[in-house]
Each structure stands twice: as structure tokens, then as C-alpha cells.
Design an enzyme around this catalytic site. Structure first.
Site, mmCIF file in Angstrom:
data_model
loop_
_atom_site.group_PDB
_atom_site.id
_atom_site.type_symbol
_atom_site.label_atom_id
_atom_site.label_comp_id
_atom_site.label_asym_id
_atom_site.label_seq_id
_atom_site.Cartn_x
_atom_site.Cartn_y
_atom_site.Cartn_z
ATOM 1 N N HIS A 38 6.528 -31.747 11.135
ATOM 2 C CA HIS A 38 7.507 -30.741 10.703
ATOM 3 C C HIS A 38 6.768 -29.755 9.794
ATOM 4 C CE1 HIS A 38 11.127 -28.784 9.369
ATOM 5 N NE2 HIS A 38 10.870 -29.095 8.116
ATOM 6 N N ASP A 57 14.274 -28.235 13.768
ATOM 7 C CA ASP A 57 13.367 -27.485 14.640
ATOM 8 C C ASP A 57 13.863 -27.522 16.086
ATOM 9 O OD1 ASP A 57 11.405 -27.256 12.394
ATOM 10 O OD2 ASP A 57 11.309 -29.409 12.685
#
Length: 343
Positions: free
Chosen positions: A196, A168
Site C-alpha cells: 500500500h 486502492d
């Protein structure tokens, strides 16, 4: 050089376990590890590959390919479906394998299936691995899976456990770089806060972008606050789903690269003046994130030990997002802990 004129190994082989080793991410990952991209060009390696019994024949093929790469650092490859073999005396565990979400599956069902896997792997770490083992959890839901593994391995310091939010982080960095028209190396100190999942908060309030040799804040460099506060965030949050939609498969190449980045930083430290994002235990943080979670924070690493970057100012826009992703993680944790006794 030894008396016989042969070069001695510069280091004892490092024993590295990858789970879900017959899968897509591992296929991209194993070559990078084995050729020295992660632990250094003079570090001999033993790779241990764990997968479920029906995947053993696929694992054999992976072993053959690793042998056929003729990699000088790779001393041995051990394929197995047994935890007592896989976790024995390992230095590093990259836990990629998890139960994927199937169509029509509630998140709760997914959590229950994964609690079983990560409770068992945590217990195996506790029983067989070195107490210095560094554990990276990749399999989703990664934060909560990491917490379960950590809780199931009480003799290993909880600081040795982390989960992957570097993918990410790399996505956020790259989106800003593309927008400004600079290489991604010229963007630093983006932050992924929280889970996440699609509640994660990609934050560029503290990021720096090098533009024509001058370092600017991300907002100043991008010159589009509306984009940074909306489309940028949702693009990063939903990037995994967008890749699956386009490729009909998950993001394996970029996930493998992120795992390498994460482990290399643990091994060699983060560059001076830069921080990265990683999911770590939230105990004692200064950001009012509840304790007892694996939550993604900005971190620096030195001598194989991470430290949360404390004291960054958090504005109201960010505060709301930090709290929303924490709330999801508390719910996930509480659901997982209900299951832990029953598996």
C-alpha cells in the site's frame, strides 16, 4: 421471543476495537460500524476506542456523539488509553492509529516509530484478545505494520491478520467505471498487488466490465491501452497524495468505507465469481512473491477465511510490477526486523 414477550438479542455482542479512535478515519468509521453496516443488522456491538492519553478528552466527545445517535445495536462504548483494557477479549481489531510521517522524516524513521507501536499492540493481542480475533491494519506503512503485529502475536494464526488495500481496489474500480461510463458495481476483479504505497500495482488484466448487459474484459471495455498502462496506474498509486493536496487532509471518508467493505467481506464472504484485494501473508503463494511478507493479492473469502486466487496468468508487463513492489516490501521488512529487537 422470551416468555416475557421481549425480543432476545439474536447474538452475543461482538467486541470491536478501533485504535486511533479520536482521529479522522475513525470519525467516519465508527458510525457505520455501530449502525450495522459491517457485521449485520441484528448483531449487537460493544465498541472499544483506544487512543493516546492526550486524546482522551476528544474520545469523550466521540462517545457522547455515539450515544446521541441512539443506535439500537450499540450496547456499550469503552474509551481507553490502556492496551490491557482495549485488547481484552476482543473479536475484531481495526488498527487505524499509527505514527504519521512528519515533514523531513525519512521512511526509515517512520518505520522505527511504527515498529514500536505495532510490536506493543501485537503483544497485547497475543496476551488479551480472543485467539479467533480478526485483525485489520490500516495505519501506514500498513503492510509492514501488519507483519510486525502478526510476528508479535505468535499465538494468533497469521491468517487472522490482513492489511487494507481495499481503498486502492475501490479507487481502481472507480477509475475504470468513470472512464467507461458505468456504475462502479459493473466493474469487478481489479487487483491491487503488493504494497500500500506508490509501488503498488493496480492490475486490470483480469477485470470484467459490464457494458450494456454484456461482460467484457477491461481492456476491451476501456478501448485505451495506453491509458490503462500509464495514467490509470499512476492515478491509483498517487490518489492518496492527490486527496491530501486538494483537501489538506487525508482520505478519511473513502478509507472508512474501504475498511467497512473489507471487514464485511471477512464476515459474510465475497460474492460468487468475484475477488477483492487484501494484504495477507505471502507464504505458499503461486505468484513467485517472496514468503514472509504481507502482500496484497486477489482473494476470495468464505466462512471468515480468505484464500488467494491462484493461477491467474501474469504477463511480462505485470511481472515486472509485481517484482518491484515485492522488492520494496522486502526492504521494509528487513529494516523493520532490524528495529524490532531494539524497541
Amino acid at each position: 421471543m422470551s416468555a416475557g414477550g421481549e425480543t432476545e438479542d439474536l447474538a452475543e455482542p461482538l467486541k470491536v476495537l478501533v485504535t486511533g479512535a479520536a482521529g479522522q478515519i475513525a470519525y467516519s468509521l465508527l458510525y457505520s460500524i455501530a449502525k450495522g453496516d459491517v457485521f449485520g443488522k441484528d448483531q449487537a456491538l460493544v465498541l472499544v476506542l483506544l487512543d493516546i492519553t492526550p486524546m482522551l478528552s476528544v474520545l469523550e466527545g466521540v462517545v457522547m456523539e455515539l450515544q446521541d445517535c441512539a443506535l439500537p445495536l450499540l450496547r456499550e462504548v469503552i474509551p481507553t488509553d490502556k492496551e490491557e483494557v482495549a485488547f481484552k477479549d476482543i473479536d475484531v481489531a481495526v488498527l487505524v492509529g499509527s505514527m504519521p510521517r512528519k515533514e523531513g522524516m525519512e521512511r526509515k524513521d517512520l518505520l522505527k516509530a511504527n515498529v514500536k507501536i505495532f510490536k506493543s499492540q501485537g503483544a497485547a493481542l497475543d496476551k488479551y484478545a480472543k485467539k479467533t480475533v480478526k485483525v485489520l491494519v490500516v495505519g501506514n506503512p500498513a503492510n509492514t505494520n501488519c507483519l510486525i503485529a502478526c510476528k508479535s502475536a505468535p499465538s494468533i494464526p497469521k491468517e487472522n491478520f490482513s492489511c487494507l488495500t481495499r481503498l486502492d481496489h475501490n479507487r481502481a474500480r472507480s477509475q475504470v467505471a468513470i472512464r467507461v461510463g458505468v456504475p462502479s458495481d459493473d466493474v469487478k476483479n481489479v487487483i491491487i498487488w503488493g504494497n500500500h504505497s506508490s509501488t503498488q500495482y493496480p492490475d486490470v488484466c483480469h477485470a470484467k466490465v459490464k457494458v450494456q448487459g454484456k461482460e467484457l474484459g477491461a481492456y476491451e471495455a476501456v478501448k485505451d491501452d495506453a491509458w490503462l498502462k500509464a495514467e490509470f496506474i499512476t492515478t491509483v498509486q498517487q490518489r492518496g497524495a492527490a486527496v491530501i493536496k486538494a483537501r489538506k487532509l487525508s482520505s478519511a471518508m473513502s478509507a472508512a468505507k474501504a475498511i467497512c467493505d473489507h471487514m464485511r467481506d471477512i464476515w459474510f464472504g465475497t460474492p460468487e465469481g468475484e475477488f477483492i484485494s487484501m494484504g495477507v501473508i505471502s507464504d505458499g503463494n503461486s505468484y513467485d512473491v517472496p514468503e514472509g511478507l504481507i502482500y496484497s493479492f486477489p482473494a476470495v473469502i468464505k466462512n471468515k477465511e480468505w484464500k488467494i486466487v491462484e493461477g491467474l496468468p501474469i504477463n511480462d508487463f505485470s511481472r515486472e510490477k509485481l517484482d518491484a513492489t515485492a522488492k520494496e516490501l522486502v526492504e521494509e521488512r528487513d529494516t523493520a526486523l532490524e528495529f524490532i529487537g531494539s524497541v
